[in-house]
Design a protein around this motif. Sequence first.
Motif, PDB file in Angstrom:
ATOM      1  N   THR A 189       0.837  -1.200   0.000  1.00  0.00           N
ATOM      2  CA  THR A 189       0.000   0.000   0.000  1.00  0.00           C
ATOM      3  C   THR A 189       0.872   1.250   0.000  1.00  0.00           C
ATOM      4  OG1 THR A 189      -1.721  -1.174   1.246  1.00  0.00           O
ATOM      5  CG2 THR A 189      -1.838   1.230   1.203  1.00  0.00           C
ATOM      6  N   ARG A 195       0.363   8.654  -4.799  1.00  0.00           N
ATOM      7  CA  ARG A 195      -0.886   9.386  -4.601  1.00  0.00           C
ATOM      8  C   ARG A 195      -1.718   8.606  -3.593  1.00  0.00           C
ATOM      9  NH1 ARG A 195      -4.606  12.474  -8.956  1.00  0.00           N
ATOM     10  NH2 ARG A 195      -6.402  12.869  -7.633  1.00  0.00           N
ATOM     11  N   PRO A 196      -2.171   9.250  -2.514  1.00  0.00           N
ATOM     12  CA  PRO A 196      -2.970   8.548  -1.502  1.00  0.00           C
ATOM     13  C   PRO A 196      -4.192   7.872  -2.123  1.00  0.00           C
ATOM     14  CG  PRO A 196      -2.301  10.699  -0.686  1.00  0.00           C
ATOM     15  CD  PRO A 196      -1.902  10.654  -2.139  1.00  0.00           C
ATOM     16  N   ASP A 214       0.736   4.199  -2.601  1.00  0.00           N
ATOM     17  CA  ASP A 214       0.145   5.424  -2.053  1.00  0.00           C
ATOM     18  C   ASP A 214       1.153   6.557  -1.888  1.00  0.00           C
ATOM     19  OD1 ASP A 214      -2.166   3.996  -2.010  1.00  0.00           O
ATOM     20  OD2 ASP A 214      -2.586   4.250   0.118  1.00  0.00           O
ATOM     21  N   GLN A 215       2.453   6.236  -1.951  1.00  0.00           N
ATOM     22  CA  GLN A 215       3.436   7.318  -1.886  1.00  0.00           C
ATOM     23  C   GLN A 215       3.365   8.192  -3.133  1.00  0.00           C
ATOM     24  OE1 GLN A 215       7.439   5.778  -1.817  1.00  0.00           O
ATOM     25  NE2 GLN A 215       7.163   4.498  -3.629  1.00  0.00           N
TER      26      GLN A 215
END
Length: 254
Positions: A228, A235-236, A232-233
């Motif tokens: 994750t 884009r969340p 997610d780094q």
Amino acid sequence: MEYTVQKLGTLAGISARTLRYYDEFGILKPARLSSSGYRIYGQAEVDLLQQILFYRELGLGLAAIRDIVHSPSFDGARALREHHDQLLQRRQQLDRLIANVEQTIAHTEGRSIMSNQEKFAGFKQKLIDDNEQKYGQEIREKYGGEAVEQSNRKLSHMTEEQYAALQQLEADMFASLEQAMEEGDSASELAQKAADLHRQWLSFYWDTYTKEAHAGVAQMYVDDERFTAYYDQRRPGMAAFLRDAVHVYTGAKP
């Protein structure tokens, strides 16, 4: 021996602000508060901080580290042995990269001949080693040791062109995902393009592709915080969006 926030920060080479954040995050609480309200740390906290910094050096997130070090089954001595093994693996990776650089220097100076495939061997091996270190156990338990070994062999024998194509596929997938997230629809044409690019990217590693395995990998991106964090780094929410897009692509049930 007891330490204030400032003294422990100086000892460990981190900021007092970091220690205060560790307290607030619940990963490293002080042994007690002084009569003036200052945080006071004892030997147990010093030892725990060392473990935390070892795990941070190995790339784990704070939430994962907190779960590990505060688990009832946490064994500090065993953890140190595992840190030692992982650091030895990292040293082997660096040794390979150093050897690759030295070989390249000799090639550029005309002292040896180096094929294009050899130029990228160290990078590909590092990728394999990093994946083994981070995800090896889970992937082997899920898909079996032989499947993982086949994937590693496939990667290590890639040509320069195949390796470049693999990197380009991943870059195109991320670009499509970011655009699709602007629309907010995991079933959109862009989202499905990203899911198809993800399939192509996986097929570089897999000998055979199935929709079920594809959907399972996408779900793992959400279930495992390390995956994750990787998505997610950028884009969340990207890991969950990719999972949803792949589930549409494969027809998997939510």
